[in-house]
Design a protein around this motif. Structure first.
Motif, PDB file in Angstrom:
ATOM      1  N   PHE A 120       0.818  -1.216   0.000  1.00 48.65           N
ATOM      2  CA  PHE A 120       0.000   0.000   0.000  1.00 48.65           C
ATOM      3  C   PHE A 120       0.851   1.265   0.000  1.00 48.65           C
ATOM      4  O   PHE A 120       0.612   2.191  -0.778  1.00 48.65           O
ATOM      5  N   TYR A 121       1.867   1.308   0.850  1.00 51.50           N
ATOM      6  CA  TYR A 121       2.656   2.528   0.985  1.00 51.50           C
ATOM      7  C   TYR A 121       3.863   2.584   0.051  1.00 51.50           C
ATOM      8  O   TYR A 121       4.159   3.618  -0.539  1.00 51.50           O
ATOM      9  N   LEU A 122       4.573   1.472  -0.078  1.00 49.66           N
ATOM     10  CA  LEU A 122       5.810   1.500  -0.862  1.00 49.66           C
ATOM     11  C   LEU A 122       5.583   1.190  -2.334  1.00 49.66           C
ATOM     12  O   LEU A 122       6.259   1.733  -3.199  1.00 49.66           O
ATOM     13  N   GLU A 123       4.625   0.286  -2.618  1.00 51.97           N
ATOM     14  CA  GLU A 123       4.336  -0.053  -4.007  1.00 51.97           C
ATOM     15  C   GLU A 123       3.182   0.775  -4.574  1.00 51.97           C
ATOM     16  O   GLU A 123       2.827   0.639  -5.741  1.00 51.97           O
ATOM     17  N   ASP A 124       2.589   1.627  -3.727  1.00 49.46           N
ATOM     18  CA  ASP A 124       1.504   2.525  -4.163  1.00 49.46           C
ATOM     19  C   ASP A 124       0.310   1.780  -4.758  1.00 49.46           C
ATOM     20  O   ASP A 124      -0.321   2.245  -5.716  1.00 49.46           O
ATOM     21  N   LYS A 125      -0.009   0.618  -4.194  1.00 51.05           N
ATOM     22  CA  LYS A 125      -1.170  -0.134  -4.658  1.00 51.05           C
ATOM     23  C   LYS A 125      -2.434   0.371  -3.962  1.00 51.05           C
ATOM     24  O   LYS A 125      -2.387   0.848  -2.835  1.00 51.05           O
ATOM     25  N   SER A 126      -3.559   0.250  -4.649  1.00 47.47           N
ATOM     26  CA  SER A 126      -4.835   0.633  -4.053  1.00 47.47           C
ATOM     27  C   SER A 126      -5.286  -0.444  -3.067  1.00 47.47           C
ATOM     28  O   SER A 126      -4.747  -1.556  -3.041  1.00 47.47           O
ATOM     29  N   TYR A 127      -6.307  -0.112  -2.268  1.00 47.85           N
ATOM     30  CA  TYR A 127      -6.859  -1.114  -1.350  1.00 47.85           C
ATOM     31  C   TYR A 127      -7.297  -2.361  -2.119  1.00 47.85           C
ATOM     32  O   TYR A 127      -7.023  -3.492  -1.707  1.00 47.85           O
ATOM     33  N   ASN A 128      -8.001  -2.135  -3.227  1.00 47.96           N
ATOM     34  CA  ASN A 128      -8.503  -3.268  -4.009  1.00 47.96           C
ATOM     35  C   ASN A 128      -7.371  -4.108  -4.584  1.00 47.96           C
ATOM     36  O   ASN A 128      -7.449  -5.340  -4.616  1.00 47.96           O
ATOM     37  N   ALA A 129      -6.319  -3.433  -5.056  1.00 46.48           N
ATOM     38  CA  ALA A 129      -5.186  -4.165  -5.626  1.00 46.48           C
ATOM     39  C   ALA A 129      -4.491  -5.006  -4.563  1.00 46.48           C
ATOM     40  O   ALA A 129      -4.108  -6.152  -4.816  1.00 46.48           O
ATOM     41  N   VAL A 130      -4.331  -4.447  -3.367  1.00 44.03           N
ATOM     42  CA  VAL A 130      -3.704  -5.205  -2.275  1.00 44.03           C
ATOM     43  C   VAL A 130      -4.551  -6.428  -1.932  1.00 44.03           C
ATOM     44  O   VAL A 130      -4.029  -7.533  -1.737  1.00 44.03           O
ATOM     45  N   ALA A 131      -5.866  -6.228  -1.882  1.00 49.89           N
ATOM     46  CA  ALA A 131      -6.767  -7.347  -1.580  1.00 49.89           C
ATOM     47  C   ALA A 131      -6.630  -8.447  -2.626  1.00 49.89           C
ATOM     48  O   ALA A 131      -6.546  -9.637  -2.292  1.00 49.89           O
ATOM     49  N   ASP A 132      -6.579  -8.063  -3.899  1.00 49.19           N
ATOM     50  CA  ASP A 132      -6.439  -9.048  -4.975  1.00 49.19           C
ATOM     51  C   ASP A 132      -5.095  -9.758  -4.909  1.00 49.19           C
ATOM     52  O   ASP A 132      -5.007 -10.977  -5.083  1.00 49.19           O
ATOM     53  N   MET A 133      -4.036  -8.999  -4.673  1.00 41.47           N
ATOM     54  CA  MET A 133      -2.697  -9.580  -4.679  1.00 41.47           C
ATOM     55  C   MET A 133      -2.486 -10.558  -3.530  1.00 41.47           C
ATOM     56  O   MET A 133      -1.798 -11.562  -3.679  1.00 41.47           O
ATOM     57  N   LEU A 134      -3.096 -10.268  -2.387  1.00 41.95           N
ATOM     58  CA  LEU A 134      -2.913 -11.134  -1.225  1.00 41.95           C
ATOM     59  C   LEU A 134      -4.033 -12.151  -1.067  1.00 41.95           C
ATOM     60  O   LEU A 134      -3.954 -13.033  -0.214  1.00 41.95           O
ATOM     61  N   GLY A 135      -5.082 -12.014  -1.884  1.00 42.32           N
ATOM     62  CA  GLY A 135      -6.185 -12.960  -1.803  1.00 42.32           C
ATOM     63  C   GLY A 135      -6.975 -12.860  -0.518  1.00 42.32           C
ATOM     64  O   GLY A 135      -7.416 -13.871   0.031  1.00 42.32           O
ATOM     65  N   ILE A 136      -7.149 -11.627  -0.016  1.00 42.11           N
ATOM     66  CA  ILE A 136      -7.896 -11.411   1.220  1.00 42.11           C
ATOM     67  C   ILE A 136      -8.982 -10.372   0.969  1.00 42.11           C
ATOM     68  O   ILE A 136      -8.891  -9.584   0.029  1.00 42.11           O
ATOM     69  N   PRO A 137     -10.027 -10.337   1.813  1.00 42.07           N
ATOM     70  CA  PRO A 137     -11.110  -9.363   1.613  1.00 42.07           C
ATOM     71  C   PRO A 137     -10.624  -7.924   1.770  1.00 42.07           C
ATOM     72  O   PRO A 137      -9.653  -7.652   2.488  1.00 42.07           O
TER      73      PRO A 137
END
Length: 204
Positions: free
Chosen positions: A159-176
């Motif tokens: 979220f902070y270092l790779e500048d991913k959105s909340y949705n992108a982080v959720a998709d990448m980690l497979g969590i809600p």
């Protein structure tokens, strides 16, 4: 039976009058996997790439994953059973491959924290976006991040270092999505506590 020269459909080869799904099922039923694969590639390759690009947001990676997906499909054709449509089966394989790649990239992002080249970004991120940033600026921020539980550390990095959105982080980690927000909140609180403890130790 005579062919009507004025009937454009009559002049089309029989295979092309069938739907791609029908052709695929016929080839598969006859064990003609190469022919089935050729029909499948012609019908689905562009759709697979579009899906991969939509998930991965990188053209080069999407192309690589398209090739990987087609390879998985080729290997899986002999075991395909008509419990789902071809399109559903292809979509499931495509989605699984793409999200596996996202998780792999997320794992790499976690490892990248130890890269000295991102130290400045870590420091500026802490100072500008995370609580306790001014205290943390003079401390070994990477070492403190390394003390966070892995699931917290991953969301912080993405979220902070790779500048991913909340949705992108959720998709990448497979969590809600809600879990991402919860992890970020708790991670920041935990990180602030670590900063306070380190500050107390340094000033002792």
């Amino acid at each position: 039976m005579a062919v009507d020269a004025n009937d454009p459909v009559a002049s089309i080869p029989r295979d092309t009058q069938q739907s791609a799904e029908d052709q695929l099922h016929r080839h598969l039923a006859e064990g003609r996997y190469r022919e089935a694969f050729e029909v499948l590639v012609a019908e689905y390759r562009d759709r697979i790439f579009t899906l991969a690009f939509g998930i991965l947001r990188n053209e080069h990676t999407a192309e690589d994953m398209t090739q990987e997906i087609l390879l998985r499909i080729w290997k899986g054709l002999p075991g395909y059973r008509r419990t789902a449509s071809i399109s559903t089966w292809v979509y499931a394989i495509s989605r699984n491959v793409c999200f596996t790649e996202l998780k792999r990239r997320a794992a790499r992002a976690t490892v990248s924290m130890s890269d000295p080249e991102i130290q400045d970004k870590v420091d500026s991120t802490v100072s500008s976006q995370m609580p306790g940033g001014e205290l943390g600026h003079a401390l070994d921020v990477q070492a403190l991040l390394g003390k966070l539980p892995e699931h917290y550390r991953r969301v912080i990095v993405l979220f902070y270092l790779e500048d991913k959105s909340y949705n992108a982080v959720a998709d990448m980690l497979g969590i809600p999505l809600g879990t991402v927000k919860t992890y970020l909140h708790r991670a920041k609180l935990e990180f602030l506590k670590l900063i306070r403890m380190e500050e107390s130790r340094v000033n002792w």
